[in-house]
Design a protein around this motif. Structure first.
Motif, PDB file in Angstrom:
ATOM      1  N   TYR A  14      43.011  -3.256   7.890  1.00  0.00           N
ATOM      2  CA  TYR A  14      42.651  -3.422   6.479  1.00  0.00           C
ATOM      3  C   TYR A  14      43.898  -3.590   5.628  1.00  0.00           C
ATOM      4  O   TYR A  14      44.930  -2.968   5.871  1.00  0.00           O
ATOM      5  CB  TYR A  14      41.851  -2.217   5.980  1.00  0.00           C
ATOM      6  CG  TYR A  14      40.496  -2.061   6.639  1.00  0.00           C
ATOM      7  CD1 TYR A  14      39.719  -3.181   6.949  1.00  0.00           C
ATOM      8  CD2 TYR A  14      39.994  -0.806   6.946  1.00  0.00           C
ATOM      9  CE1 TYR A  14      38.477  -3.029   7.553  1.00  0.00           C
ATOM     10  CE2 TYR A  14      38.749  -0.653   7.554  1.00  0.00           C
ATOM     11  CZ  TYR A  14      38.000  -1.772   7.856  1.00  0.00           C
ATOM     12  OH  TYR A  14      36.780  -1.631   8.452  1.00  0.00           O
ATOM     13  N   GLY A  41      29.259   5.550   2.370  1.00  0.00           N
ATOM     14  CA  GLY A  41      29.793   4.199   2.462  1.00  0.00           C
ATOM     15  C   GLY A  41      31.080   4.003   1.676  1.00  0.00           C
ATOM     16  O   GLY A  41      31.640   2.914   1.652  1.00  0.00           O
ATOM     17  N   LYS A  44      35.009   7.566   3.641  1.00  0.00           N
ATOM     18  CA  LYS A  44      35.566   8.908   3.841  1.00  0.00           C
ATOM     19  C   LYS A  44      36.331   9.025   5.151  1.00  0.00           C
ATOM     20  O   LYS A  44      37.332   9.733   5.213  1.00  0.00           O
ATOM     21  CB  LYS A  44      34.437   9.958   3.812  1.00  0.00           C
ATOM     22  CG  LYS A  44      33.918  10.234   2.411  1.00  0.00           C
ATOM     23  CD  LYS A  44      32.901  11.343   2.384  1.00  0.00           C
ATOM     24  CE  LYS A  44      31.552  10.905   2.913  1.00  0.00           C
ATOM     25  NZ  LYS A  44      30.929   9.818   2.133  1.00  0.00           N
ATOM     26  N   SER A  45      35.855   8.355   6.194  1.00  0.00           N
ATOM     27  CA  SER A  45      36.472   8.550   7.512  1.00  0.00           C
ATOM     28  C   SER A  45      37.978   8.292   7.488  1.00  0.00           C
ATOM     29  O   SER A  45      38.757   9.077   8.036  1.00  0.00           O
ATOM     30  CB  SER A  45      35.828   7.637   8.549  1.00  0.00           C
ATOM     31  OG  SER A  45      34.441   7.614   8.387  1.00  0.00           O
ATOM     32  N   ARG A 329      26.806  -0.404   3.698  1.00  0.00           N
ATOM     33  CA  ARG A 329      28.142   0.202   3.775  1.00  0.00           C
ATOM     34  C   ARG A 329      29.245  -0.821   3.922  1.00  0.00           C
ATOM     35  O   ARG A 329      30.406  -0.546   3.650  1.00  0.00           O
ATOM     36  CB  ARG A 329      28.228   1.123   4.990  1.00  0.00           C
ATOM     37  CG  ARG A 329      27.577   2.442   4.795  1.00  0.00           C
ATOM     38  CD  ARG A 329      27.548   3.152   6.123  1.00  0.00           C
ATOM     39  NE  ARG A 329      26.834   4.385   5.981  1.00  0.00           N
ATOM     40  CZ  ARG A 329      27.404   5.578   6.084  1.00  0.00           C
ATOM     41  NH1 ARG A 329      28.682   5.674   6.353  1.00  0.00           N
ATOM     42  NH2 ARG A 329      26.706   6.654   5.927  1.00  0.00           N
ATOM     43  N   HIS A 593      32.983  -5.786  12.696  1.00  0.00           N
ATOM     44  CA  HIS A 593      31.925  -5.913  11.689  1.00  0.00           C
ATOM     45  C   HIS A 593      31.508  -7.374  11.547  1.00  0.00           C
ATOM     46  O   HIS A 593      32.303  -8.273  11.824  1.00  0.00           O
ATOM     47  CB  HIS A 593      32.437  -5.451  10.327  1.00  0.00           C
ATOM     48  CG  HIS A 593      32.526  -3.971  10.206  1.00  0.00           C
ATOM     49  ND1 HIS A 593      32.839  -3.346   9.031  1.00  0.00           N
ATOM     50  CD2 HIS A 593      32.333  -2.987  11.108  1.00  0.00           C
ATOM     51  CE1 HIS A 593      32.846  -2.038   9.213  1.00  0.00           C
ATOM     52  NE2 HIS A 593      32.545  -1.796  10.460  1.00  0.00           N
TER      53      HIS A 593
HETATM   54  P1  ADP Z   1      31.531   7.126   4.507  1.00  0.00           P
HETATM   55  O1  ADP Z   1      31.895   8.031   5.664  1.00  0.00           O
HETATM   56  O2  ADP Z   1      32.204   7.523   3.238  1.00  0.00           O
HETATM   57  O3  ADP Z   1      30.078   6.963   4.333  1.00  0.00           O
HETATM   58  P2  ADP Z   1      32.848   5.161   6.084  1.00  0.00           P
HETATM   59  O4  ADP Z   1      34.064   5.940   6.335  1.00  0.00           O
HETATM   60  O5  ADP Z   1      31.861   5.012   7.195  1.00  0.00           O
HETATM   61  O6  ADP Z   1      32.096   5.701   4.810  1.00  0.00           O
HETATM   62  O7  ADP Z   1      33.287   3.731   5.551  1.00  0.00           O
HETATM   63  C1  ADP Z   1      32.345   2.773   5.167  1.00  0.00           C
HETATM   64  C2  ADP Z   1      32.791   1.400   5.594  1.00  0.00           C
HETATM   65  O8  ADP Z   1      33.877   0.936   4.805  1.00  0.00           O
HETATM   66  C3  ADP Z   1      33.255   1.380   7.026  1.00  0.00           C
HETATM   67  O9  ADP Z   1      32.670   0.284   7.655  1.00  0.00           O
HETATM   68  C4  ADP Z   1      34.757   1.243   6.925  1.00  0.00           C
HETATM   69  O10 ADP Z   1      35.298   0.545   8.018  1.00  0.00           O
HETATM   70  C5  ADP Z   1      34.932   0.486   5.624  1.00  0.00           C
HETATM   71  N1  ADP Z   1      36.205   0.806   4.945  1.00  0.00           N
HETATM   72  C6  ADP Z   1      36.651   2.030   4.636  1.00  0.00           C
HETATM   73  N2  ADP Z   1      37.834   1.974   3.993  1.00  0.00           N
HETATM   74  C7  ADP Z   1      38.154   0.648   3.909  1.00  0.00           C
HETATM   75  C8  ADP Z   1      39.263  -0.087   3.349  1.00  0.00           C
HETATM   76  N3  ADP Z   1      40.292   0.528   2.766  1.00  0.00           N
HETATM   77  N4  ADP Z   1      39.230  -1.434   3.447  1.00  0.00           N
HETATM   78  C9  ADP Z   1      38.196  -2.058   4.048  1.00  0.00           C
HETATM   79  N5  ADP Z   1      37.127  -1.438   4.580  1.00  0.00           N
HETATM   80  C10 ADP Z   1      37.100  -0.098   4.521  1.00  0.00           C
END
Ligand code: ADP
Ligand code: ZN
Length: 636
Positions: A14, A41, A44-45, A329, A593
């Motif tokens: 990213y 979405g 957070k991860s 998401r 994705h």
């Molecule tokens: P949450 O746990 O908050 O629900 P996720 O961590 O699953 O969300 O992230 C949601 C989506 O956004 C995932 O598919 C992730 O790969 C994508 N994502 C997260 N941060 C970024 C970023 N900085 N740039 C692009 N995509 C991102």
């Protein structure tokens, strides 16, 4: 370039951090505690994965991720492996030998992220392992996912989470990051207290999900409404349909299947094996529609869920928002669709009234239900209302220093049904007064209360058997509402129930023993009868709904803007991805994705160098799959 930034690019592919991710990541890398509130979405991860990698590189050792989602740990760890990160999990699904192998790897410092269920953390064996690592300075970070599970106020309370206070007591100087998508203040305070996060910095994101389009429709024949919605707008796409009861889940899944939709049921009453199987199919197959109770969904991180539908009204806005948040998401357009009717209002009110909880608690629940009804009946922007409920003014997202980013709050989002097709309004004040008077009169005449149907008959001057039998054709309000249609009067009743002018009264039929909900006047009725409050209503007409252009070709949301050649490449790439995913026993989105495949299809890259810049293409994936991807692209 900071190490966080280079990890983001090299590992995850990213370009940039999103929203507050950067601030969170650098705070945690530097050893600070953090409480992260971000919508589903929101991303957070990465907030703990990037620090875990960075701190491992700095020699701090392993990050322990506490997560209640045992059924998903395999996929979470698989996704990290795909990105080239050493990760593992410990939970009850592992055999003794597998467990031991993970423990050995842990001791040898081979693991960057270890996922563990909360109940595992409090076992002497696991604590012993952590003690050893801690003594060697190899315990880097604790990430507590779904942190609201610690709170009784949240809707997913897990007693095992309470034991997590041991982390601070035992390993005081090891930083901790707690993450949740549940926003309300009570839960937040509970998390801080229970997990002893008093010193943590708070990172609160905007709760807006701009790519989700909110639509709330009046319920008529809900199975058909849902079918039409799916057929017209989401053919072949993945979605979740939330139902109130297990029975409804099964019936609806069957109806959808009969109509050629790839639907599956999911609820807590199904055998564990079947639930796991259906969940796996939802994650791994394309275009599965899951009909489910709220037992389904926590932690489901499938990025390409294109719609979330509610065929019954949820309990409150928190639940509605969490569930709808599972759509889109990946940031591509997605729908949150709900149908609701008078029966929903009646059912939810009854469940609260009949619950054994204390009156004070019931009062809070009624308030929450009313807020959701208010949203459903609203004639103005849904998004503005949703965000306001979470204490946020639309367009005034909290920035890091707590000051709004924009000077003026916005009143329209342009991406909800009310913004797109402003509903016609009508003044229901007169109808409301007539309705309330009728309820009063028939009660006065016989000392009894009656259901909605009978009241409407009297008001509209229908001489049914029941009306004449009770002599209700003689009450003074008989027929004074004949100009109002039944849908109009139903809308008035919903509104009056929502605002507390009407209440429900239970009556047991002498003949059949059935229990009926009847209408009675409640505290708020006085002001309406006196004409002190205006009752503004949505025009209850369905005919004027503009026909949506049917998206016949099961077009993929990620690929709608691709030209014909790129479409072909996209389809080939997807077929290739499906094979890879299958052989790795992982969901397709863990490999790439849709959005990444769409970018590749559009770019039509001829070299690894060109491929490198694509979002979602980290170094490991480029190494592992780059050549294959180029080959598939060249198939043209
Ligand atoms: P949450 O746990 O908050 O629900 P996720 O961590 O699953 O969300 O992230 C949601 C989506 O956004 C995932 O598919 C992730 O790969 C994508 N994502 C997260 N941060 C970024 C970023 N900085 N740039 C692009 N995509 C991102
Ligand atoms: Zn709007």
């Amino acid at each position: 370039m900071s190490s966080a930034q280079s990890i983001l690019q090299a590992v995850f592919g990213y370009e940039q951090f999103r929203g507050p991710q950067q601030a969170i990541v650098s705070h945690v890398i530097n050893g600070g505690d953090a409480l992260v509130l971000m919508p589903t979405g929101g991303g957070k991860s990465l907030c703990y994965q990037v620090p875990a990698i960075a701190r491992q590189q700095l020699g701090h050792g392993v990050t322990i991720v506490v997560s209640p989602l045992i059924a998903l740990m395999h996929d979470q760890v698989g996704a990290l492996h795909e990105a080239g990160i050493s990760a593992a999990y410990l939970n009850s699904t592992l055999s003794y030998d597998e467990t031991q192998e993970v423990e050995l790897r842990l001791q040898s410092g081979d693991i960057t992220l270890l996922y563990a269920a909360p109940e595992r953390l409090n076992t002497p064996r696991f604590l012993g392992l952590l003690d050893d690592l801690h003594a060697q300075g190899k315990l880097s970070l604790f990430a507590i996912d779904e942190a609201h599970c610690v709170s009784q106020w949240g809707h997913d309370f897990r007693p095992e989470y309470r034991a997590l206070s041991v982390l601070h007591q035992r390993y005081a100087e090891v930083p901790r990051i707690a993450l949740t998508a549940t926003a309300d203040a009570l839960t937040r305070a509970d998390i801080i207290e229970r997990l002893q996060l008093e010193a943590a910095q708070h990172f609160i994101s905007s709760f807006d999900r701009p790519n989700i389009r909110y639509k709330i429709a009046e319920k008529k024949d809900v199975s058909n409404q849902l079918l039409r919605f799916i057929e017209r707008e989401h053919e072949g796409e993945a979605g979740v349909v939330y139902c109130q009861s297990r029975k409804r889940v099964e019936e609806l899944a069957q109806t959808l299947v009969q109509n050629g939709i790839n639907a599956l049921p999911y609820h807590a009453g199904l055998p564990q094996e079947m639930r796991q199987n259906h969940q796996d199919r939802f994650l791994r197959e394309e275009g599965v529609v899951m009909c489910a109770t709220i037992a389904f969904g926590m932690g489901i991180n499938k990025p390409d869920v294109r719609f979330v539908a509610h065929v019954d009204m949820p309990k409150n806005i928190e639940g509605y928002y969490q569930e709808t948040g599972r759509a889109g998401r990946d940031g591509l357009p997605a729908d949150a669709w709900m149908a609701y009717g008078l029966s929903d209002v009646v059912n939810q009110r009854r469940m609260i009234d009949e619950s054994p909880a204390e009156e004070q608690f019931k009062q809070v629940m009624r308030g929450k239900l009313d807020a959701l009804l208010g949203l459903a009946e609203a004639t103005d922007c849904r998004r503005v209302r949703l965000l306001a409920y979470f204490g946020e003014q639309y367009g005034q997202e909290p920035s890091l220093d707590g000051k709004p980013l924009q000077a003026v709050a916005r009143t329209h989002c342009g991406n909800c049904d009310n913004c797109l097709e402003p509903p016609a309004l009508w003044d229901g004040t007169d109808a409301a007064r007539k309705l309330l008077s009728t309820i009063f009169r028939v009660h006065e005449a016989s000392g009894l209360t009656y259901g909605a149907g009978h009241i409407m008959d009297v008001l509209r001057g229908k001489e049914t058997d029941k009306v004449t039998q009770y002599g209700h054709d003689k009450v003074s309000t008989f027929g004074i509402g004949k100009d109002y249609s039944e849908p109009q009067l139903r809308a008035v009743m919903r509104q009056l129930l929502a605002t507390g002018a009407l209440g429900l009264h239970k009556v047991v039929s002498e003949n059949s023993g059935h229990v009926f909900d009847t209408l009675c006047l409640a505290a708020g009725s006085r002001a309406v009868l006196k004409g002190e409050v205006q009752v503004q209503l949505r025009e209850a007409v369905a005919a004027s709904r503009s026909k949506k252009q049917s998206k016949k070709s099961a077009a993929n949301a990620a690929a709608v803007n691709l030209g014909p050649d790129a479409q072909v490449r996209f389809i080939n790439l997807k077929a290739w991805r499906a094979e890879v995913a299958k052989s790795h026993n992982l969901p397709a989105y863990v490999i790439f994705h849709d959005a990444t495949l769409a970018s590749i299809a559009e770019l039509n890259p001829q070299s690894l160098q060109e491929l490198q810049g694509v979002s979602g293409m980290g170094t490991k994936k480029l190494d592992a799959y780059g050549a294959e991807v180029l080959r598939v692209v060249a198939l043209g």
